[in-house]
Design a protein around this motif. Structure first.
Motif, PDB file in Angstrom:
ATOM      1  N   ARG B  44       0.609  -1.273  -0.134  1.00 27.22           N
ATOM      2  CA  ARG B  44       0.191  -0.256  -0.371  1.00 27.22           C
ATOM      3  C   ARG B  44       0.998   1.587  -0.276  1.00 27.22           C
ATOM      4  O   ARG B  44       2.231   1.752   1.014  1.00 27.22           O
ATOM      5  CB  ARG B  44      -1.140   0.178   1.616  1.00 27.22           C
ATOM      6  CG  ARG B  44      -1.831   1.547   1.357  1.00 27.22           C
ATOM      7  CD  ARG B  44      -2.606   1.639   2.704  1.00 27.22           C
ATOM      8  NE  ARG B  44      -3.580   0.414   2.466  1.00 27.22           N
ATOM      9  CZ  ARG B  44      -4.683   0.028   1.912  1.00 27.22           C
ATOM     10  NH1 ARG B  44      -5.315   1.300   1.417  1.00 27.22           N
ATOM     11  NH2 ARG B  44      -5.685  -0.496   1.957  1.00 27.22           N
ATOM     12  N   ARG B  57      -7.676  11.206 -11.395  1.00 26.97           N
ATOM     13  CA  ARG B  57      -7.341   9.998 -10.425  1.00 26.97           C
ATOM     14  C   ARG B  57      -6.317   8.950 -11.260  1.00 26.97           C
ATOM     15  O   ARG B  57      -5.364   9.061 -11.107  1.00 26.97           O
ATOM     16  CB  ARG B  57      -8.147   9.765 -10.223  1.00 26.97           C
ATOM     17  CG  ARG B  57      -9.029  10.411  -8.872  1.00 26.97           C
ATOM     18  CD  ARG B  57      -9.880   9.066  -7.887  1.00 26.97           C
ATOM     19  NE  ARG B  57     -10.267   9.942  -6.875  1.00 26.97           N
ATOM     20  CZ  ARG B  57     -11.336  11.070  -6.809  1.00 26.97           C
ATOM     21  NH1 ARG B  57     -12.534  10.837  -8.226  1.00 26.97           N
ATOM     22  NH2 ARG B  57     -12.023  11.350  -5.491  1.00 26.97           N
ATOM     23  N   HIS B  61      -2.675   7.658 -10.601  1.00 32.13           N
ATOM     24  CA  HIS B  61      -2.101   6.743 -10.483  1.00 32.13           C
ATOM     25  C   HIS B  61      -1.140   6.157 -11.205  1.00 32.13           C
ATOM     26  O   HIS B  61       0.201   5.300 -11.371  1.00 32.13           O
ATOM     27  CB  HIS B  61      -3.136   5.370 -10.696  1.00 32.13           C
ATOM     28  CG  HIS B  61      -4.197   5.805  -9.583  1.00 32.13           C
ATOM     29  ND1 HIS B  61      -4.062   4.096  -8.875  1.00 32.13           N
ATOM     30  CD2 HIS B  61      -4.481   6.617  -8.285  1.00 32.13           C
ATOM     31  CE1 HIS B  61      -4.873   4.763  -7.569  1.00 32.13           C
ATOM     32  NE2 HIS B  61      -5.457   5.833  -7.438  1.00 32.13           N
ATOM     33  N   ARG B  62      -1.299   6.430 -12.951  1.00 29.66           N
ATOM     34  CA  ARG B  62      -0.579   6.272 -13.508  1.00 29.66           C
ATOM     35  C   ARG B  62       1.082   7.115 -13.962  1.00 29.66           C
ATOM     36  O   ARG B  62       2.117   5.562 -13.591  1.00 29.66           O
ATOM     37  CB  ARG B  62      -0.399   6.616 -15.255  1.00 29.66           C
ATOM     38  CG  ARG B  62      -2.077   5.331 -15.763  1.00 29.66           C
ATOM     39  CD  ARG B  62      -2.279   5.581 -17.066  1.00 29.66           C
ATOM     40  NE  ARG B  62      -3.315   5.005 -17.545  1.00 29.66           N
ATOM     41  CZ  ARG B  62      -4.305   5.488 -18.471  1.00 29.66           C
ATOM     42  NH1 ARG B  62      -4.476   7.052 -18.219  1.00 29.66           N
ATOM     43  NH2 ARG B  62      -5.109   4.799 -18.797  1.00 29.66           N
ATOM     44  N   THR B  65       2.253   4.197 -10.666  1.00 34.65           N
ATOM     45  CA  THR B  65       2.672   2.997 -11.477  1.00 34.65           C
ATOM     46  C   THR B  65       3.737   2.818 -13.047  1.00 34.65           C
ATOM     47  O   THR B  65       4.917   1.923 -12.260  1.00 34.65           O
ATOM     48  CB  THR B  65       1.280   2.255 -12.006  1.00 34.65           C
ATOM     49  OG1 THR B  65       0.767   2.812 -13.506  1.00 34.65           O
ATOM     50  CG2 THR B  65       0.458   2.047 -11.061  1.00 34.65           C
ATOM     51  N   ALA B  78       0.288  -6.390  -6.126  1.00 34.99           N
ATOM     52  CA  ALA B  78      -0.962  -5.950  -5.793  1.00 34.99           C
ATOM     53  C   ALA B  78      -0.453  -4.684  -5.423  1.00 34.99           C
ATOM     54  O   ALA B  78       1.130  -4.580  -4.008  1.00 34.99           O
ATOM     55  CB  ALA B  78      -1.518  -7.123  -5.002  1.00 34.99           C
ATOM     56  N   LEU B  79      -1.349  -3.758  -5.488  1.00 33.87           N
ATOM     57  CA  LEU B  79      -0.888  -2.603  -4.628  1.00 33.87           C
ATOM     58  C   LEU B  79      -1.722  -1.656  -4.985  1.00 33.87           C
ATOM     59  O   LEU B  79      -2.326  -1.472  -5.590  1.00 33.87           O
ATOM     60  CB  LEU B  79      -0.246  -1.813  -6.214  1.00 33.87           C
ATOM     61  CG  LEU B  79       1.235  -0.480  -5.915  1.00 33.87           C
ATOM     62  CD1 LEU B  79       1.320  -0.438  -4.667  1.00 33.87           C
ATOM     63  CD2 LEU B  79       2.102   0.286  -7.220  1.00 33.87           C
ATOM     64  N   SER B  80      -1.843  -0.376  -3.666  1.00 36.17           N
ATOM     65  CA  SER B  80      -2.811   0.286  -3.508  1.00 36.17           C
ATOM     66  C   SER B  80      -2.555   1.425  -3.220  1.00 36.17           C
ATOM     67  O   SER B  80      -1.672   0.881  -3.163  1.00 36.17           O
ATOM     68  CB  SER B  80      -3.843  -0.382  -1.980  1.00 36.17           C
ATOM     69  OG  SER B  80      -4.346  -1.290  -1.786  1.00 36.17           O
ATOM     70  N   ILE B  81      -2.805   2.329  -3.806  1.00 34.41           N
ATOM     71  CA  ILE B  81      -2.573   4.259  -4.366  1.00 34.41           C
ATOM     72  C   ILE B  81      -2.792   4.925  -3.960  1.00 34.41           C
ATOM     73  O   ILE B  81      -4.656   4.810  -3.606  1.00 34.41           O
ATOM     74  CB  ILE B  81      -1.807   3.807  -5.877  1.00 34.41           C
ATOM     75  CG1 ILE B  81      -0.605   3.270  -6.162  1.00 34.41           C
ATOM     76  CG2 ILE B  81      -0.936   5.822  -5.993  1.00 34.41           C
ATOM     77  CD1 ILE B  81      -0.949   3.313  -7.489  1.00 34.41           C
ATOM     78  N   THR B  82      -2.908   5.814  -3.224  1.00 36.07           N
ATOM     79  CA  THR B  82      -3.417   6.777  -1.927  1.00 36.07           C
ATOM     80  C   THR B  82      -2.849   8.012  -2.749  1.00 36.07           C
ATOM     81  O   THR B  82      -1.510   8.236  -2.441  1.00 36.07           O
ATOM     82  CB  THR B  82      -3.817   7.172  -0.912  1.00 36.07           C
ATOM     83  OG1 THR B  82      -4.460   5.960  -0.246  1.00 36.07           O
ATOM     84  CG2 THR B  82      -5.054   8.462  -0.501  1.00 36.07           C
ATOM     85  N   ARG B  84      -1.799  11.966  -3.580  1.00 40.42           N
ATOM     86  CA  ARG B  84      -2.438  13.568  -3.999  1.00 40.42           C
ATOM     87  C   ARG B  84      -1.147  14.318  -3.821  1.00 40.42           C
ATOM     88  O   ARG B  84      -0.208  14.073  -3.531  1.00 40.42           O
ATOM     89  CB  ARG B  84      -2.827  13.597  -1.966  1.00 40.42           C
ATOM     90  CG  ARG B  84      -3.965  12.903  -2.013  1.00 40.42           C
ATOM     91  CD  ARG B  84      -5.047  13.231  -1.890  1.00 40.42           C
ATOM     92  NE  ARG B  84      -6.729  12.530  -1.010  1.00 40.42           N
ATOM     93  CZ  ARG B  84      -7.086  11.301  -1.475  1.00 40.42           C
ATOM     94  NH1 ARG B  84      -6.341  11.108  -3.013  1.00 40.42           N
ATOM     95  NH2 ARG B  84      -7.839  10.541  -0.932  1.00 40.42           N
TER      96      ARG B  84
END
Lengths: 112, 89
Positions: B44, B57, B61-62, B65, B78-82, B84
């Motif tokens: 994460r 958004r 994210h791009r 990644t 797996a990758l969760s992204i926040t 800002r």
């Protein structure tokens, strides 16, 4: 025809269905927590969607990543527009934005 | 170097974050598809950087990644992204 034959199949799914979720498993039996989250959100909002199981097809599983320029699954398309993956769908849902977005796109939400 | 450290290093050098947190959540996915013995598969990332200002958004994210490049797929499953920009909610 595009350079990658699987792209035509992906495009056909997106053209034929207002809301398409490329996912691991099926809406009834998701096989990944991230896919399951998006299924739950769409179901909660009453948005009809087509689930496409990428685990059934290695070419599709790889192809969708290139098609969307997005390295992970699930991937949500609404009216041909790429919306994002699990994090984005969840953020939009939690902020109350997703229902408005779907409605603006002309997706009829059924009362849950 | 741990995978979390590699993630930190790449994001720091390419996106110059003012805040960055990388959590290895592999233990939460033990036994799931994609989980490996020894972990280091599920992460994460919470990142704040000027690079995200005014971006959609999907674009944010791009940026993340793309910065991670070939780490995604293997070892990152797996990758969760926040993501800002500073002082965005």
């Amino acid at each position: 025809m595009s350079e990658n034959p699987v792209f035509d199949r992906i495009q056909a799914e997106i053209d034929a269905n207002d809301v398409v979720l490329f996912m691991k498993g099926t809406p009834l039996f998701p096989q990944c927590g991230f896919s399951a989250t998006v299924v739950k959100v769409l179901t909660y909002l009453g948005a009809p969607f087509k689930g496409v199981n990428v685990l059934e097809d290695p070419e599709l599983r790889d192809g969708i990543k290139h098609f969307s320029d997005w390295p992970t699954i699930p991937q949500l398309y609404v009216k041909g527009e790429f919306v994002g993956g699990c994090d984005i769908v969840r953020e939009m849902f939690e902020g109350g934005e997703l229902a408005d977005f779907l409605t603006e796109k002309g997706v009829m939400l059924e009362a849950a | 170097m741990s995978v979390a450290n590699q993630i930190e290093q790449k994001l720091t050098s390419l996106l110059h974050p003012v805040a960055l947190e990388v959590e290895d959540e592999s233990h939460k996915h033990k036994g799931h598809a994609g989980a490996r013995e020894g972990g280091e598969t599920h992460f994460r990332v919470t990142i704040t950087a000027e690079a995200f200002r005014g971006q959609s958004r999907v674009a944010c994210h791009r940026l993340v990644t793309n910065a991670l490049g070939e780490l995604i797929g293997n070892p990152i499953h797996a990758l969760s992204i926040t993501a800002r920009a500073p002082d965005q909610p």
